[in-house]
Design an enzyme around this catalytic site. Sequence first.
Site, PDB file in Angstrom:
ATOM      1  N   GLU A  95       0.801  -1.218   0.000  1.00 23.54           N
ATOM      2  CA  GLU A  95       0.000   0.000   0.000  1.00 23.54           C
ATOM      3  C   GLU A  95       0.840   1.278   0.000  1.00 23.54           C
ATOM      4  O   GLU A  95       0.809   2.060   0.953  1.00 23.54           O
ATOM      5  CB  GLU A  95      -0.954   0.017   1.190  1.00 23.54           C
ATOM      6  CG  GLU A  95      -1.979  -1.094   1.166  1.00 23.54           C
ATOM      7  CD  GLU A  95      -3.033  -0.952   2.255  1.00 23.54           C
ATOM      8  OE1 GLU A  95      -3.017   0.065   2.987  1.00 23.54           O
ATOM      9  OE2 GLU A  95      -3.873  -1.852   2.382  1.00 23.54           O
ATOM     10  N   GLU A 143      -5.796  -8.525   1.236  1.00 23.75           N
ATOM     11  CA  GLU A 143      -6.404  -8.011   2.463  1.00 23.75           C
ATOM     12  C   GLU A 143      -7.868  -7.716   2.196  1.00 23.75           C
ATOM     13  O   GLU A 143      -8.212  -7.084   1.202  1.00 23.75           O
ATOM     14  CB  GLU A 143      -5.728  -6.726   2.965  1.00 23.75           C
ATOM     15  CG  GLU A 143      -4.321  -6.902   3.486  1.00 23.75           C
ATOM     16  CD  GLU A 143      -3.764  -5.620   4.095  1.00 23.75           C
ATOM     17  OE1 GLU A 143      -4.568  -4.744   4.500  1.00 23.75           O
ATOM     18  OE2 GLU A 143      -2.538  -5.485   4.156  1.00 23.75           O
TER      19      GLU A 143
END
Length: 461
Positions: A187, A368
């Site tokens: 991320e 995720e």
Amino acid sequence: MSVPSRRQPLHHATPPADAEAPLGLRFPDDFVWGAATSAYQIEGATKEDGRGESVWDTFSHTPGRIKGGDTGDVAADHYHRYADDLDLMRDLGLHSYRFSIAWPRVQADGAGAPNQRGLDFYRRLVAGLLDRGIAPMATLFHWDLPQALQDAGGWESRDTALRFAEYADAVFAALGDDVPVWLTINEPKTVVQNGYLEGHHAPGRQDPDAAHLVAHHLQLAHGMAVQALRARGGPGRIGPAFNLHPCYPADGSAAAAAATTLYDGYENRFYLDSVFTGRYPADVLDDLGPDSRLVRGIRDGDLDIISTPVDLLAVQYYTPIYVTADGGTVTRWPTSQADWQQIYPDGLYDILTRVTRDYGPMPISITENGLPTPDPLGADDTVDDAGRVAFLRDHIAAAHRAIADGVPLESFHVWSLMDNFEWAEGYDQRWGLIHVDYPTQRRILKRSAHWYRRVIADNAV
């Protein structure tokens, strides 16, 4: 995990009574079920066996930064309890475990000869996974930059990307033959947005011009790590891990549509385009302007490095974003305990099909997906997290629909395997399938863990 900008919630979701009702959706026989964690959130042992200080050690020890004054010093004590945790993964039936490697555990100061005691921990972890029939999925960077590199400029410095490539090569040399899937940078957008725009993550800056240069250097580090693995000729596959948030106009106006396009450029296309097309979005570069540090920081050949071909894309999905005509955002769906997270399973379908449509049918792993719920421990030593069961069931169903519509989705990893240090929220939010009683470090399977074990065994929801 993903923490987008904080937004005001409208209302919280109420789980349905039939959260575990089967939907009759069977997955391909080779589909992979897993769970995910990250080093700083679970390992603890921050001063043991030669580990150096990270930016999150510094940030969490700064008064007022973390709710409750919490730190990751102990977290879930996974560094000492990893073997028991591996047994829990085996008992759940996990096919894959996505974890991260702590850069300061491998290189205390972010450079130089690797720390063998740190590498040995990850060797033991990988060997333990393989012994239990669980495939390791290793992330090279999940936000815990060595503090010494931050002191030298951090991700604002191009040199940090070069140091990352050296670190990645050391890890590949130690573990490369035993890890089938590598993820580079977790991320990068969250580092940019939360670390350099809003300032509620390490290193706690609020500097938009620095933020976008940081984004470029994170992308550059990704490409250099891919090249390092290619140069070694190892068997592992590699790709980036992006938190992707589908962006929708908040109304039917042309102004909202235009604002949504630009918002999507910063939110998604900046990262996807540079990796998969070798270009940054023109609208984002125009919006930043020619004098921005990002534009001035791009050198000849950088985008060729960033777009070095990858083997897969890791997608992390938490929330949609609804953009107003003035470029702001509004909430349209029920929120979780995390006020920034709108619960909208169709957003997962939309982002998976969009990526496949716009960038070609590359293999995708969901690395995720999850939410926090209050998760009180009952008198009978159980945790009834029906809200998590309903959330996961509905998102897994959206993933199934995406597969049916041609998305080459390989795996699904729940965030998170266990409760952990949730960044700026400290230990206030619980995201795990497994409850962690922090005073005793006792692990307790929640209702969602028992449900997920059945999903894995049945290969269906």
